[in-house]
Design a protein around this motif. Structure first.
Motif, PDB file in Angstrom:
ATOM      1  N   SER A  70     -10.356  -3.096   6.181  1.00  0.00           N
ATOM      2  CA  SER A  70     -10.490  -2.703   4.779  1.00  0.00           C
ATOM      3  C   SER A  70     -10.259  -3.873   3.836  1.00  0.00           C
ATOM      4  CB  SER A  70      -9.549  -1.549   4.437  1.00  0.00           C
ATOM      5  OG  SER A  70      -8.213  -1.951   4.572  1.00  0.00           O
ATOM      6  N   THR A  71      -9.618  -4.925   4.297  1.00  0.00           N
ATOM      7  CA  THR A  71      -9.483  -6.142   3.501  1.00  0.00           C
ATOM      8  C   THR A  71     -10.676  -7.063   3.719  1.00  0.00           C
ATOM      9  OG1 THR A  71      -7.085  -6.009   3.688  1.00  0.00           O
ATOM     10  CG2 THR A  71      -8.003  -8.133   3.054  1.00  0.00           C
ATOM     11  N   ALA A  72     -11.143  -7.162   4.940  1.00  0.00           N
ATOM     12  CA  ALA A  72     -12.204  -8.113   5.267  1.00  0.00           C
ATOM     13  C   ALA A  72     -13.560  -7.712   4.706  1.00  0.00           C
ATOM     14  CB  ALA A  72     -12.302  -8.270   6.779  1.00  0.00           C
ATOM     15  N   VAL A  73     -13.887  -6.442   4.695  1.00  0.00           N
ATOM     16  CA  VAL A  73     -15.216  -6.012   4.238  1.00  0.00           C
ATOM     17  C   VAL A  73     -15.448  -6.338   2.766  1.00  0.00           C
ATOM     18  CG1 VAL A  73     -16.696  -4.009   3.861  1.00  0.00           C
ATOM     19  CG2 VAL A  73     -15.562  -4.300   6.047  1.00  0.00           C
ATOM     20  N   PRO A  74     -14.550  -5.982   1.842  1.00  0.00           N
ATOM     21  CA  PRO A  74     -14.795  -6.373   0.448  1.00  0.00           C
ATOM     22  C   PRO A  74     -14.823  -7.891   0.245  1.00  0.00           C
ATOM     23  CG  PRO A  74     -13.169  -4.635   0.523  1.00  0.00           C
ATOM     24  CD  PRO A  74     -13.398  -5.078   1.930  1.00  0.00           C
ATOM     25  N   MET A 102     -15.949   1.852  -2.638  1.00  0.00           N
ATOM     26  CA  MET A 102     -14.626   1.765  -2.019  1.00  0.00           C
ATOM     27  C   MET A 102     -14.371   2.911  -1.043  1.00  0.00           C
ATOM     28  SD  MET A 102     -13.541  -1.069  -2.833  1.00  0.00           S
ATOM     29  CE  MET A 102     -11.940  -0.979  -2.080  1.00  0.00           C
ATOM     30  N   SER A 103     -14.892   4.092  -1.331  1.00  0.00           N
ATOM     31  CA  SER A 103     -14.728   5.182  -0.371  1.00  0.00           C
ATOM     32  C   SER A 103     -15.561   4.917   0.881  1.00  0.00           C
ATOM     33  CB  SER A 103     -15.078   6.529  -0.994  1.00  0.00           C
ATOM     34  OG  SER A 103     -16.442   6.602  -1.315  1.00  0.00           O
ATOM     35  N   SER A 104     -16.700   4.274   0.715  1.00  0.00           N
ATOM     36  CA  SER A 104     -17.507   3.902   1.880  1.00  0.00           C
ATOM     37  C   SER A 104     -16.812   2.829   2.713  1.00  0.00           C
ATOM     38  CB  SER A 104     -18.880   3.402   1.442  1.00  0.00           C
ATOM     39  OG  SER A 104     -19.592   4.420   0.802  1.00  0.00           O
ATOM     40  N   VAL A 105     -16.174   1.864   2.038  1.00  0.00           N
ATOM     41  CA  VAL A 105     -15.406   0.844   2.754  1.00  0.00           C
ATOM     42  C   VAL A 105     -14.257   1.491   3.520  1.00  0.00           C
ATOM     43  CG1 VAL A 105     -13.857  -1.131   2.437  1.00  0.00           C
ATOM     44  CG2 VAL A 105     -16.039  -1.057   1.240  1.00  0.00           C
ATOM     45  N   ALA A 106     -13.582   2.437   2.895  1.00  0.00           N
ATOM     46  CA  ALA A 106     -12.479   3.132   3.573  1.00  0.00           C
ATOM     47  C   ALA A 106     -12.990   3.926   4.774  1.00  0.00           C
ATOM     48  CB  ALA A 106     -11.761   4.057   2.600  1.00  0.00           C
ATOM     49  N   GLY A 107     -14.138   4.590   4.620  1.00  0.00           N
ATOM     50  CA  GLY A 107     -14.715   5.325   5.745  1.00  0.00           C
ATOM     51  C   GLY A 107     -15.122   4.404   6.876  1.00  0.00           C
ATOM     52  N   LEU A 108     -15.739   3.270   6.531  1.00  0.00           N
ATOM     53  CA  LEU A 108     -16.111   2.286   7.554  1.00  0.00           C
ATOM     54  C   LEU A 108     -14.875   1.731   8.245  1.00  0.00           C
ATOM     55  CD1 LEU A 108     -18.269   0.490   8.915  1.00  0.00           C
ATOM     56  CD2 LEU A 108     -17.897  -1.137   7.046  1.00  0.00           C
ATOM     57  N   ALA A 109     -13.847   1.415   7.472  1.00  0.00           N
ATOM     58  CA  ALA A 109     -12.612   0.890   8.056  1.00  0.00           C
ATOM     59  C   ALA A 109     -11.967   1.906   8.990  1.00  0.00           C
ATOM     60  CB  ALA A 109     -11.636   0.494   6.945  1.00  0.00           C
ATOM     61  N   ASN A 110     -11.944   3.164   8.610  1.00  0.00           N
ATOM     62  CA  ASN A 110     -11.370   4.204   9.476  1.00  0.00           C
ATOM     63  C   ASN A 110     -12.177   4.360  10.759  1.00  0.00           C
ATOM     64  OD1 ASN A 110      -9.217   4.851   7.811  1.00  0.00           O
ATOM     65  ND2 ASN A 110     -10.383   6.363   6.683  1.00  0.00           N
ATOM     66  N   VAL A 148       0.026   1.267  16.013  1.00  0.00           N
ATOM     67  CA  VAL A 148       0.000  -0.158  15.672  1.00  0.00           C
ATOM     68  C   VAL A 148      -1.430  -0.686  15.679  1.00  0.00           C
ATOM     69  CG1 VAL A 148       0.619  -2.457  16.545  1.00  0.00           C
ATOM     70  CG2 VAL A 148       2.352  -0.678  16.362  1.00  0.00           C
ATOM     71  N   VAL A 149      -2.184  -0.356  16.704  1.00  0.00           N
ATOM     72  CA  VAL A 149      -3.565  -0.840  16.785  1.00  0.00           C
ATOM     73  C   VAL A 149      -4.403  -0.232  15.666  1.00  0.00           C
ATOM     74  CG1 VAL A 149      -5.658  -0.858  18.200  1.00  0.00           C
ATOM     75  CG2 VAL A 149      -3.451  -1.321  19.251  1.00  0.00           C
ATOM     76  N   PHE A 150      -4.279   1.067  15.430  1.00  0.00           N
ATOM     77  CA  PHE A 150      -5.080   1.726  14.404  1.00  0.00           C
ATOM     78  C   PHE A 150      -4.801   1.169  13.016  1.00  0.00           C
ATOM     79  CE2 PHE A 150      -5.611   4.995  11.140  1.00  0.00           C
ATOM     80  CZ  PHE A 150      -6.969   5.265  11.284  1.00  0.00           C
ATOM     81  N   PHE A 151      -3.532   1.151  12.625  1.00  0.00           N
ATOM     82  CA  PHE A 151      -3.213   0.763  11.257  1.00  0.00           C
ATOM     83  C   PHE A 151      -3.426  -0.728  11.011  1.00  0.00           C
ATOM     84  CE2 PHE A 151      -0.856   4.825  11.411  1.00  0.00           C
ATOM     85  CZ  PHE A 151      -1.527   5.437  10.372  1.00  0.00           C
ATOM     86  N   SER A 152      -3.163  -1.566  12.001  1.00  0.00           N
ATOM     87  CA  SER A 152      -3.416  -2.994  11.792  1.00  0.00           C
ATOM     88  C   SER A 152      -4.913  -3.285  11.729  1.00  0.00           C
ATOM     89  CB  SER A 152      -2.736  -3.834  12.874  1.00  0.00           C
ATOM     90  OG  SER A 152      -3.243  -3.522  14.143  1.00  0.00           O
ATOM     91  N   SER A 153      -5.705  -2.617  12.543  1.00  0.00           N
ATOM     92  CA  SER A 153      -7.151  -2.848  12.470  1.00  0.00           C
ATOM     93  C   SER A 153      -7.731  -2.257  11.190  1.00  0.00           C
ATOM     94  CB  SER A 153      -7.860  -2.284  13.700  1.00  0.00           C
ATOM     95  OG  SER A 153      -7.709  -0.886  13.784  1.00  0.00           O
ATOM     96  N   ARG A 154      -7.259  -1.113  10.743  1.00  0.00           N
ATOM     97  CA  ARG A 154      -7.752  -0.530   9.493  1.00  0.00           C
ATOM     98  C   ARG A 154      -7.380  -1.419   8.306  1.00  0.00           C
ATOM     99  NH1 ARG A 154      -6.071   5.273   7.042  1.00  0.00           N
ATOM    100  NH2 ARG A 154      -4.141   4.139   6.696  1.00  0.00           N
ATOM    101  N   MET A 155      -6.178  -1.943   8.322  1.00  0.00           N
ATOM    102  CA  MET A 155      -5.758  -2.838   7.251  1.00  0.00           C
ATOM    103  C   MET A 155      -6.634  -4.094   7.225  1.00  0.00           C
ATOM    104  SD  MET A 155      -2.058  -4.695   6.795  1.00  0.00           S
ATOM    105  CE  MET A 155      -2.199  -5.377   8.431  1.00  0.00           C
ATOM    106  N   SER A 156      -6.877  -4.666   8.378  1.00  0.00           N
ATOM    107  CA  SER A 156      -7.690  -5.880   8.457  1.00  0.00           C
ATOM    108  C   SER A 156      -9.127  -5.629   8.025  1.00  0.00           C
ATOM    109  CB  SER A 156      -7.672  -6.431   9.881  1.00  0.00           C
ATOM    110  OG  SER A 156      -6.367  -6.724  10.270  1.00  0.00           O
TER     111      SER A 156
END
Length: 98
Positions: free
Chosen positions: A83-87, A16-24, A73-81
Motif C-alpha cells: 500500500s506504500t509502494a503502489v502510490p 485509494m480504495s482501489s490501492v487498498a483493495g489491491l494491497a489486501n 506478520v506476513v499479511f500486515f507487513s506485505s500489505r503495509m509495503s
C-alpha cells in the motif's frame, strides 16, 4: 466546494480504495505463499523456547499461536509495503512522463 473539487476528491477516493483493495489481495497471496515457510523454519525453535521457559506440554498451544502470529506478520507487513509502494510507483511514473 466547487464541482471540479468534488469530482477530484471522489476520483482520489476511488483510487485509494482501489490501492487498498489491491494491497489486501496481494497481501493475501503473499501470506498464502510466505507464512508456511516462515512457520516451518521457526516452529521448532519457538516450541523449544516455550518448553524451556514455560514448561512441557505447552508446545501444542504454542504452535497454534505461532501459526496465527506468522500469518499476521506476513499479511500486515506485505500489505503495509504494497500500500506504500503502489502510490509511490504511480507518482514516480506520473512525474517521469509529465
Amino acid at each position: 466546494m466547487s464541482f471540479l473539487q468534488k469530482q477530484r476528491d471522489a476520483s482520489r477516493s476511488v483510487f485509494m480504495s482501489s490501492v487498498a483493495g489491491l494491497a489486501n489481495t496481494l497481501a493475501v497471496i503473499t501470506t498464502i505463499l510466505g507464512a508456511p515457510p516462515l512457520y516451518s523454519h521457526t516452529i521448532g525453535w519457538i516450541q523449544e523456547f516455550a518448553a524451556q521457559h514455560y514448561g512441557y506440554g505447552i508446545e501444542g498451544p504454542t504452535s497454534l499461536v505461532w501459526a496465527v502470529t506468522c500469518g499476521s506478520v506476513v499479511f500486515f507487513s506485505s500489505r503495509m509495503s504494497i500500500s506504500t509502494a503502489v502510490p509511490m510507483l504511480i507518482m514516480t511514473l506520473v512525474a517521469r512522463f509529465l
